[in-house]
Design an enzyme around this catalytic site. Structure first.
Site, short mmCIF file in Angstrom:
data_model
loop_
_atom_site.label_atom_id
_atom_site.label_comp_id
_atom_site.label_asym_id
_atom_site.label_seq_id
_atom_site.Cartn_x
_atom_site.Cartn_y
_atom_site.Cartn_z
N GLY A 10 -72.83 4.27 -19.92
CA GLY A 10 -73.17 2.90 -19.86
C GLY A 10 -73.04 1.82 -21.10
O GLY A 10 -73.97 1.23 -21.84
N VAL A 62 -71.08 8.42 -13.32
CA VAL A 62 -71.73 8.94 -14.92
C VAL A 62 -72.61 10.24 -13.19
O VAL A 62 -72.94 11.58 -13.06
CB VAL A 62 -73.21 8.77 -15.20
CG1 VAL A 62 -71.65 8.81 -16.65
CG2 VAL A 62 -73.74 8.21 -15.26
N SER A 140 -87.08 5.42 -22.03
CA SER A 140 -87.74 4.36 -21.46
C SER A 140 -88.86 4.54 -21.85
O SER A 140 -89.73 5.28 -21.58
CB SER A 140 -86.87 3.45 -20.51
OG SER A 140 -88.26 2.39 -19.71
N TYR A 153 -87.37 4.97 -11.38
CA TYR A 153 -86.72 4.65 -12.79
C TYR A 153 -88.35 5.34 -13.49
O TYR A 153 -87.86 6.07 -13.96
CB TYR A 153 -87.46 3.36 -13.09
CG TYR A 153 -86.48 2.88 -14.93
CD1 TYR A 153 -85.20 3.53 -14.64
CD2 TYR A 153 -87.20 2.59 -15.14
CE1 TYR A 153 -84.47 2.58 -15.61
CE2 TYR A 153 -86.60 1.93 -17.17
CZ TYR A 153 -85.39 2.26 -16.98
OH TYR A 153 -84.97 1.74 -17.78
#
Length: 246
Positions: A10, A62, A140, A153
Site C-alpha cells: 500500500g 495483497v 490503527s 475495520y
C-alpha cells in the site's frame, strides 16, 4: 539500514508513501506494492529515487495468495530477500453493523488482516535464514478503541495487533522483531475530504488538537525497522496525538 531491502505494501500514497520515502532516506532499497493507482505509485517511486534509493513497484492485491507469491518473486529478482516488511495496505467499507453486508466485512478483513498474514508468511523464511528481520504492521487507533460504523475495520486492525504479538513470540529467537504502529487521524486524501463539522468532532477527541502528518508515522516505522529497535518486539505504538493512552 544502508542496503537493506524493504517492502512497503500500500505504498502508493498517504502513509505508505511517507514510509517508503523515509526508509529510502535511511538507505534502504524500497519495493512498493499497490493495488490500483498506477500514477500515484509511479510518483512515489520517483520520490524514493530522488531520496537516493533503488525502487521498484509491483501491482497486485495483497488479499490474493497468487498475487503475493508473484510479489515476493518480483522483489526477490529485483533486490533479493525482503529484510524489512511494512504491512500498510488497507481498505475500508464503513457501515453500521445492522446494515453491513457480508461482502463489506469480508473484503476489509481480506485486505487488512489476510493480506498481512500472506505477506508476512512470504518473507519469514528468508528472514529466518538471515537471522535478521523487521516486520512493522500498520494497525490503527480504531483497533484499540473501536469506532461506530467500522466494526469490520476495527476487527481487522485489532486482529493485526494479536497477529503481531504471536509472530513476535514465534521469531524472537531468530533476530526478527514484529511490532505494530497504530496511527490516529492523519492528514491524507481521506481525511482531507471530510466535512468541517466532522473534522471538528474528531479533533475534540485528540488531546494535541490536530491531525497527524504521514511523516510522523514514518518516523516511528523507521525506528522500529532499524538496528536500534532490536530489543523492541511484540509492541503496539499508538501515534495518535494521545487518543488511546495506555
Amino acid at each position: 539500514m544502508e542496503g537493506r531491502v524493504a517492502l512497503v505494501t500500500g505504498g502508493g500514497r498517504g502513509i505508505g508513501r511517507a514510509i517508503a520515502v523515509k526508509l529510502a532516506e535511511e538507505g534502504a532499497k524500497v519495493a512498493i506494492s499497490y493495488r490500483s493507482n498506477d500514477a500515484a505509485a509511479e510518483e512515489t517511486a520517483e520520490l524514493v529515487r530522488k531520496a537516493g534509493a533503488g525502487c521498484e513497484i509491483f501491482k497486485g492485491d495483497v488479499a490474493s495468495s497468487e498475487a503475493v507469491e508473484a510479489l515476493m518473486t518480483g522483489v526477490g529478482e529485483a533486490f533479493g530477500s525482503v529484510e524489512i516488511l511494512v504491512n500498510n495496505a488497507g481498505t475500508t467499507r464503513d457501515n453500521i453493523l445492522m446494515r453491513m453486508k457480508e461482502a463489506e466485512f469480508e473484503e476489509v478483513l481480506a485486505t487488512n488482516l489476510k493480506g498481512t498474514y500472506l505477506c508476512t508468511r512470504g518473507v519469514l523464511r528468508g528472514m529466518v535464514r538471515a537471522r535478521w528481520g523487521r516486520i512493522v504492521n500498520i494497525s490503527s487507533v480504531v483497533g484499540l478503541l473501536g469506532n461506530a460504523g467500522q466494526a469490520n475495520y476495527a476487527a481487522s486492525k485489532a486482529g493485526m495487533i494479536g497477529f503481531t504479538k504471536s509472530v513476535a513470540r514465534e521469531v524472537a529467537g531468530r533476530g526478527i522483531t514484529a511490532n505494530a504502529v497504530a496511527p490516529g487521524y492523519v492528514e491524507t486524501e481521506l481525511t482531507g475530504g471530510l466535512p468541517e463539522n466532522v473534522k471538528e468532532q474528531i479533533l475534540g477527541q485528540v488531546p494535541v488538537g490536530r491531525f497527524g502528518e504521514p511523516e510522523e508515522i514514518a518516523e516511528v516505522v523507521a525506528f522500529l525497522a532499524g538496528d536500534g529497535a532490536a530489543y523492541v518486539t511484540g509492541q503496539t505504538i499508538a501515534v495518535d496525538g494521545g487518543m488511546a493512552m495506555q
